[in-house]
Scaffold this active site. Structure first.
Site, PDB file in Angstrom:
ATOM      1  CG  HIS A 250     -16.048   1.171   3.938  1.00 55.89           C
ATOM      2  ND1 HIS A 250     -17.200   1.380   3.497  1.00 55.89           N
ATOM      3  CD2 HIS A 250     -15.987  -0.466   4.120  1.00 55.89           C
ATOM      4  CE1 HIS A 250     -18.193   0.376   3.197  1.00 55.89           C
ATOM      5  NE2 HIS A 250     -17.425  -0.745   3.681  1.00 55.89           N
ATOM      6  CD  GLU A 308     -13.751  -8.141   4.886  1.00 54.09           C
ATOM      7  OE1 GLU A 308     -13.856  -8.904   5.938  1.00 54.09           O
ATOM      8  OE2 GLU A 308     -14.076  -8.544   3.727  1.00 54.09           O
TER       9      GLU A 308
HETATM   10  N1  COA Z   1      -4.380   0.936   1.239  1.00 48.93           N
HETATM   11  C1  COA Z   1      -3.866   1.773   0.556  1.00 48.93           C
HETATM   12  N2  COA Z   1      -4.241   3.016  -0.044  1.00 48.93           N
HETATM   13  C2  COA Z   1      -5.711   2.866  -0.112  1.00 48.93           C
HETATM   14  C3  COA Z   1      -6.384   1.791   0.560  1.00 48.93           C
HETATM   15  C4  COA Z   1      -5.841   0.857   1.493  1.00 48.93           C
HETATM   16  N3  COA Z   1      -6.601   0.107   1.954  1.00 48.93           N
HETATM   17  N4  COA Z   1      -7.674   2.313   0.350  1.00 48.93           N
HETATM   18  C5  COA Z   1      -7.767   3.366  -0.723  1.00 48.93           C
HETATM   19  N5  COA Z   1      -6.723   3.634  -0.772  1.00 48.93           N
HETATM   20  C6  COA Z   1      -6.181   4.623  -1.589  1.00 48.93           C
HETATM   21  C7  COA Z   1      -6.210   4.384  -3.084  1.00 48.93           C
HETATM   22  O1  COA Z   1      -4.879   3.706  -3.533  1.00 48.93           O
HETATM   23  C8  COA Z   1      -6.311   5.775  -3.865  1.00 48.93           C
HETATM   24  O2  COA Z   1      -5.376   6.565  -3.858  1.00 48.93           O
HETATM   25  P1  COA Z   1      -5.088   7.413  -5.137  1.00 48.93           P
HETATM   26  O3  COA Z   1      -6.097   8.223  -5.233  1.00 48.93           O
HETATM   27  O4  COA Z   1      -3.410   8.020  -4.688  1.00 48.93           O
HETATM   28  O5  COA Z   1      -4.942   6.328  -6.312  1.00 48.93           O
HETATM   29  C9  COA Z   1      -7.521   6.240  -2.819  1.00 48.93           C
HETATM   30  O6  COA Z   1      -7.109   6.109  -1.414  1.00 48.93           O
HETATM   31  C10 COA Z   1      -8.745   6.236  -3.075  1.00 48.93           C
HETATM   32  O7  COA Z   1      -9.169   4.637  -3.329  1.00 48.93           O
HETATM   33  P2  COA Z   1     -10.201   4.234  -4.129  1.00 48.93           P
HETATM   34  O8  COA Z   1      -9.848   2.945  -4.757  1.00 48.93           O
HETATM   35  O9  COA Z   1     -11.013   5.396  -4.969  1.00 48.93           O
HETATM   36  O10 COA Z   1     -11.334   4.405  -2.875  1.00 48.93           O
HETATM   37  P3  COA Z   1     -12.616   3.284  -2.888  1.00 48.93           P
HETATM   38  O11 COA Z   1     -13.532   3.913  -2.027  1.00 48.93           O
HETATM   39  O12 COA Z   1     -13.107   2.873  -4.276  1.00 48.93           O
HETATM   40  O13 COA Z   1     -11.924   1.978  -1.971  1.00 48.93           O
HETATM   41  C11 COA Z   1     -11.927   0.244  -0.949  1.00 48.93           C
HETATM   42  C12 COA Z   1     -12.775   1.450  -0.975  1.00 48.93           C
HETATM   43  C13 COA Z   1     -12.474  -0.789   0.365  1.00 48.93           C
HETATM   44  C14 COA Z   1     -11.957  -0.732  -2.023  1.00 48.93           C
HETATM   45  C15 COA Z   1     -10.527   0.426  -0.442  1.00 48.93           C
HETATM   46  O14 COA Z   1     -10.555   1.085   0.633  1.00 48.93           O
HETATM   47  C16 COA Z   1      -9.438  -0.978  -0.382  1.00 48.93           C
HETATM   48  O15 COA Z   1      -8.855  -1.305  -1.593  1.00 48.93           O
HETATM   49  N6  COA Z   1      -9.360  -1.226   0.847  1.00 48.93           N
HETATM   50  C17 COA Z   1      -8.598  -2.420   0.778  1.00 48.93           C
HETATM   51  C18 COA Z   1      -9.354  -3.653   0.677  1.00 48.93           C
HETATM   52  C19 COA Z   1     -10.290  -4.087   1.880  1.00 48.93           C
HETATM   53  O16 COA Z   1      -9.924  -3.874   3.111  1.00 48.93           O
HETATM   54  N7  COA Z   1     -11.505  -4.638   1.337  1.00 48.93           N
HETATM   55  C20 COA Z   1     -12.563  -4.894   2.234  1.00 48.93           C
HETATM   56  C21 COA Z   1     -13.541  -3.678   2.320  1.00 48.93           C
HETATM   57  S1  COA Z   1     -14.775  -3.769   3.400  1.00 48.93           S
END
Ligand code: COA
Length: 364
Positions: A250, A308
């Site tokens: 998150h 989720e």
């Molecule tokens: N699975 C695997 N790796 C993950 C991850 C996940 N669910 N969430 C984050 N990461 C990793 C990314 O790959 C990234 O790695 P890197 O630096 O080696 O490239 C790092 O963590 C940071 O990711 P980032 O996209 O900058 O984090 P964010 O704060 O933008 O992401 C979410 C937040 C929710 C978008 C992200 O955690 C995600 O995509 N989760 C899965 C989708 C999901 O459950 N969405 C519902 C949200 S309520």
């Protein structure tokens, strides 16, 4: 040179509005909605009571229940011939298109918000029926929104425990700070555009897998894993192929999302009432495995279960089909979207963020 600390995505942490609707504390893992802890509110409030709390104008939950019932019937009567034409689309696309057909207005009263929020529920339930090859049936205006939503989807009268489970779900997801879809709704409201445009834009933002599109894939993940001993390999294979694990991580929470615990508790209430949540134990085992593997791979960044993950288990236990999870999220979140639209209209100015230009300039 772009300063990456400043431009992580241009909006990180920037305050775009003052709000008295909800607050997310990502360090402590706390969500406050209108002064109430989400767990407290989630188990105490029907969806109509939640809307009464969130929306301006002081309508009571009883008044809103009547407005919702009448609005469900009207939305169904006005659109029942068009809805089957949208059936081939993904439910979120179909919901976005159907919602855009509603009459527009810019009022910020509960009658107007109930009119559109009720329609979102009717459209979503109707798409579920069409996907399952069932005929459309009319809403029952005497039921609560949660009860009628489940009835329309499932063709059977839900039990009191199931209705309570749906009220907990819709209330718990009703608002969550300045998330992407709420921000979208506020941006549209800030231009003094109409209410339907605000909600259609918000539905589009919610659809994406990084926001509200994750719970369907979580259910698919649990189905593919099948049994706890397969989780380790499945999760590693997924990550090795460059994919993310849905339902984990998150932007704001550095600890487990508090809404995951609310849903786990809601599922245990359903089980106490005799309903079997067949995927709960598997989900708990998979969550532990995901958390451990993600901690090994990303020691710098806590990646825990988000809303989720257990949405998938709760809605599955309520017999809501997996392809309807994101649209069901919209059914609840519409309450928060309209609270923000009203607040934006009352207090806000045009939202017009800046950007940092990194392109070239004309020579001389
Ligand atoms: N699975 C695997 N790796 C993950 C991850 C996940 N669910 N969430 C984050 N990461 C990793 C990314 O790959 C990234 O790695 P890197 O630096 O080696 O490239 C790092 O963590 C940071 O990711 P980032 O996209 O900058 O984090 P964010 O704060 O933008 O992401 C979410 C937040 C929710 C978008 C992200 O955690 C995600 O995509 N989760 C899965 C989708 C999901 O459950 N969405 C519902 C949200 S309520």
């Amino acid at each position: 040179m772009v300063e990456s600390a400043v431009i992580s995505n241009g909006l990180d942490g920037i305050v775009v509005a003052e709000t008295d609707i909800s607050e997310v504390d990502g360090q402590r893992g706390q969500l406050i909605i209108k002064g109430r802890d989400v767990e407290d509110l989630g188990f105490a409030s029907t969806f109509e009571q939640t809307c009464a709390l969130l929306w301006p104008g002081g309508a009571t939950a009883e008044e809103l229940q009547k407005q919702f019932g009448q609005a469900r019937v009207e939305a169904f009567e006005a659109h029942k011939d068009i809805l089957p034409l949208l059936n081939r689309e993904h439910p979120m696309d179909a919901l976005r298109t159907a919602t855009s057909l509603l009459v527009s207005g810019t009022q910020s009263d509960s009658q107007e918000f109930a009119r559109i929020t009720a329609a979102v529920g009717v459209f979503t339930a109707s798409f579920s029926r069409l996907t399952q090859g069932k005929k459309l049936i009319a809403p029952d205006p005497t039921l609560t929104h949660s009860a009628d939503y489940l009835r329309l989807i499932r063709d059977e009268t839900p039990t009191a425990a199931e209705i309570a489970g749906m009220d907990t779900y819709l209330t718990t997801v009703s608002d969550h700070g300045m998330n992407a879809s709420t921000f979208t709704a506020r941006v549209v409201a800030s231009t003094e555009s109409d209410n339907v445009s605000c909600i259609v834009a918000a539905i589009g933002a919610l659809k994406g897998p990084l926001h509200g599109g994750a719970p369907g894939p979580v259910l698919e993940m649990l189905s593919e894993i099948g049994s706890p001993e397969n989780a380790e390999k499945w999760v590693n294979d997924e990550l090795n192929s460059g994919k993310r694990i849905m339902g984990m991580g998150h932007r704001i929470y550095k600890v487990r999302d508090p809404r995951a615990a609310v849903f786990e508790k809601a599922i245990s209430h359903l089980e106490k009432a005799g309903l079997k949540a067949s995927r709960l134990e598997l989900a708990r085992a998979v969550e532990r495995t995901c958390e451990r593997i993600l901690a090994e791979r990303h020691p710098e960044r806590p990646l825990k279960a988000n809303v989720e993950f257990y949405t998938a288990v709760l809605l599955d236990a309520l017999k809501v089909p997996g392809d309807l999870f994101s649209a069901t999220f919209a059914v609840g979140r519409a309450a928060g979207w309209f609270a923000h639209v009203a607040e934006q209209r009352a207090k806000g100015r045009l939202i017009r963020p800046g950007s940092k230009y990194t392109g070239s300039y004309p020579k001389n």
